[in-house]
Design an enzyme around this catalytic site. Structure first.
Site, PDB file in Angstrom:
ATOM      1  N   ASP A 145      64.257   7.473 112.354  1.00  0.00           N
ATOM      2  CA  ASP A 145      65.487   8.250 112.280  1.00  0.00           C
ATOM      3  C   ASP A 145      65.326   9.346 111.232  1.00  0.00           C
ATOM      4  O   ASP A 145      64.838   9.103 110.121  1.00  0.00           O
ATOM      5  CB  ASP A 145      66.655   7.335 111.902  1.00  0.00           C
ATOM      6  CG  ASP A 145      67.988   8.063 111.999  1.00  0.00           C
ATOM      7  OD1 ASP A 145      68.487   8.206 113.123  1.00  0.00           O
ATOM      8  OD2 ASP A 145      68.516   8.476 110.948  1.00  0.00           O
TER       9      ASP A 145
ATOM     10  N   ASN B 111      72.342  20.452 110.861  1.00  0.00           N
ATOM     11  CA  ASN B 111      73.270  21.104 111.788  1.00  0.00           C
ATOM     12  C   ASN B 111      74.312  21.923 111.036  1.00  0.00           C
ATOM     13  O   ASN B 111      74.662  23.040 111.445  1.00  0.00           O
ATOM     14  CB  ASN B 111      73.958  20.056 112.664  1.00  0.00           C
ATOM     15  CG  ASN B 111      73.076  19.558 113.788  1.00  0.00           C
ATOM     16  OD1 ASN B 111      72.192  20.272 114.255  1.00  0.00           O
ATOM     17  ND2 ASN B 111      73.303  18.326 114.210  1.00  0.00           N
TER      18      ASN B 111
ATOM     19  N   HIS C 163      73.283  24.179 115.318  1.00  0.00           N
ATOM     20  CA  HIS C 163      72.797  23.164 116.262  1.00  0.00           C
ATOM     21  C   HIS C 163      71.504  23.581 116.957  1.00  0.00           C
ATOM     22  O   HIS C 163      70.695  22.717 117.355  1.00  0.00           O
ATOM     23  CB  HIS C 163      73.876  22.854 117.298  1.00  0.00           C
ATOM     24  CG  HIS C 163      75.025  22.080 116.736  1.00  0.00           C
ATOM     25  ND1 HIS C 163      74.990  20.722 116.531  1.00  0.00           N
ATOM     26  CD2 HIS C 163      76.253  22.478 116.289  1.00  0.00           C
ATOM     27  CE1 HIS C 163      76.132  20.304 116.016  1.00  0.00           C
ATOM     28  NE2 HIS C 163      76.922  21.352 115.856  1.00  0.00           N
TER      29      HIS C 163
ATOM     30  N   ASP D 145      68.333  21.235 117.117  1.00  0.00           N
ATOM     31  CA  ASP D 145      67.565  20.861 118.309  1.00  0.00           C
ATOM     32  C   ASP D 145      66.074  21.083 118.094  1.00  0.00           C
ATOM     33  O   ASP D 145      65.231  20.297 118.540  1.00  0.00           O
ATOM     34  CB  ASP D 145      68.038  21.684 119.513  1.00  0.00           C
ATOM     35  CG  ASP D 145      69.403  21.258 120.017  1.00  0.00           C
ATOM     36  OD1 ASP D 145      69.873  20.177 119.604  1.00  0.00           O
ATOM     37  OD2 ASP D 145      70.002  22.001 120.824  1.00  0.00           O
TER      38      ASP D 145
ATOM     39  N   GLU E 189      69.302  11.729 116.729  1.00  0.00           N
ATOM     40  CA  GLU E 189      68.060  12.007 116.008  1.00  0.00           C
ATOM     41  C   GLU E 189      67.222  10.748 115.823  1.00  0.00           C
ATOM     42  O   GLU E 189      66.313  10.710 114.983  1.00  0.00           O
ATOM     43  CB  GLU E 189      68.368  12.625 114.641  1.00  0.00           C
ATOM     44  CG  GLU E 189      69.038  11.702 113.646  1.00  0.00           C
ATOM     45  CD  GLU E 189      70.557  11.641 113.793  1.00  0.00           C
ATOM     46  OE1 GLU E 189      71.228  11.173 112.869  1.00  0.00           O
ATOM     47  OE2 GLU E 189      71.079  12.064 114.844  1.00  0.00           O
TER      48      GLU E 189
END
Length: 384
Positions: free
Chosen positions: A256, A264, A269, A273, A299
């Site tokens: 993670d 973000n 965003h 990504d 994530e």
């Protein structure tokens, strides 16, 4: 003339067959599924049709162009099959390969139309036919039975062209023995057989490619290209079943990104990504081809390592940390964030996939609680 075979008739037959196959393929297959391989196959059929119209078996410039176009057509077939096996092959490489083959073939045939130019053309044609067979055997996109007929005819045609090139170099084009077995008529007949074989296979290959594409969409995560959660669970379950039968160990890693929300918030965003994709690449590059990597959600990523202990899982997690730290993709020179990992193996936690994932997830939570950017093995202290 090429033995008892009438060249004029064969060239007309080749042109008509190519045109019919092109029209049928275009309306039945290409329009419904205009993939990269299908585009190349349309070009190949169109080129072979033109070659059949222009190639009258003589040495005039029109005939030379026709014979050169046959090489371009076969090379285009190869390019389509190559794109079928590896959709990521850059189009420019394929274009350059086809153009280079055409240029060499045209130049050689123009310089020496009677013998060595023809030898070069035959070597090019035979080589590309053999390459078609190799690519079809190596591809995993469609079942072998779908490509088998085309592959077998391609390799037979390729071997014939290569043997014909050797015979032409050794005997010369005017040798009675050469003309009886390897005359121009037989070469055209081999090309017609290849086109007919293609006719029976290209539409099926295109349809199978489309089906495989939809199946891939159903099993892959759209953002990273890794396995989605459902497909990962299915394959990991199969891996655990095999491990149970073979008495081997499977290790699961939960990974993670640390403080991903701030990425973000600070960069948007789209950058988030990009970070997720980079994390996925780092995970994929750090495991073996037989291991599984999937995006579990957001994530969070998950890996299943075949025939591996928890210590192997720790080593993989550390490799991911190293690969991730080497990437700089954020704005203003900031590095990719760190990641935390939880590791659990089936030797300690059994071969129930749900229980194994739960143990790895608990270890991941422990790594987060211990300060992040570390690896924790289920039931052990965190590793910095």
């Amino acid at each position: 003339m090429g033995g008892a075979l009438d060249l004029g008739t064969l060239t007309v037959v080749m042109a008509v067959v190519s045109l019919c196959v092109l029209v049928l393929f275009y309306f039945d297959a290409y329009r419904a599924n205009p993939t990269g391989p299908a585009r190349w196959w349309c070009l190949a059929l169109a080129t072979l049709c033109a070659a059949g119209i222009l190639n009258d078996g003589g040495v005039a410039i029109v005939s030379l162009v026709g014979q050169g176009l046959m090489v371009v057509g076969v090379a285009s077939m190869w390019a389509g099959v190559r794109r079928l096996r590896d959709p990521d092959t850059p189009a420019v490489y394929l274009v350059l390969g086809v153009l280079a083959a055409g240029f060499v073939g045209f130049a050689a045939r123009f310089i020496d139309p009677y013998q060595w130019g023809a030898v070069v053309l035959l070597l090019l044609s035979g080589g590309f036919c053999a390459a078609i067979f190799v690519e079809l055997r190596r591809q995993r996109t469609v079942p072998w039975r779908t490509a088998r007929n085309f592959a077998v005819i391609a390799v037979i045609t390729g071997v014939y062209d290569l043997v014909r090139a050797l015979a032409l170099a050794a005997l010369g084009g005017n040798s009675p023995a050469f003309r009886a077995v390897f005359g121009q008529g037989f070469s055209l007949l081999a090309a017609i057989v290849l086109i007919v074989a293609a006719a029976t296979s290209l539409a099926a290959l295109t349809s199978a490619t489309r089906t495989a594409h939809f199946q891939q969409l159903a099993t892959k995560d759209a953002l990273t290209g890794l396995l989605n959660r459902t497909e990962f669970m299915r394959r990991a379950g199969e891996m655990l079943s095999r491990a149970h039968e073979q008495g081997t160990v499977v290790t699961v890693i939960m990974a993670d990104l640390d403080k991903f929300k701030s990425i973000n918030d600070d960069f948007g965003h789209l950058t988030g990504d990009e970070v997720i994709r980079a994390f996925g690449v780092a995970c994929r590059q750090s495991v073996r081809s037989r291991d599984l990597v999937g995006r579990f959600g957001g994530e969070e990523f998950i890996m299943a390592l075949a025939d591996s202990s928890a210590a192997d899982g720790v080593a993989v997690a550390e490799r991911i940390q190293f690969v991730l730290s080497a990437q700089r993709i954020l704005l203003d020179g900031h590095t990719v964030p760190t990641a935390s990992f939880g590791v659990a193996d089936s030797l300690v936690h059994g071969d129930d996939l749900g229980a194994l994932i739960a143990s790895a997830d608990t270890a991941l939570y422990g790594a987060k609680s211990a300060g992040r950017n570390c690896v924790m093995v289920s039931g052990a202290a965190p590793l910095e």
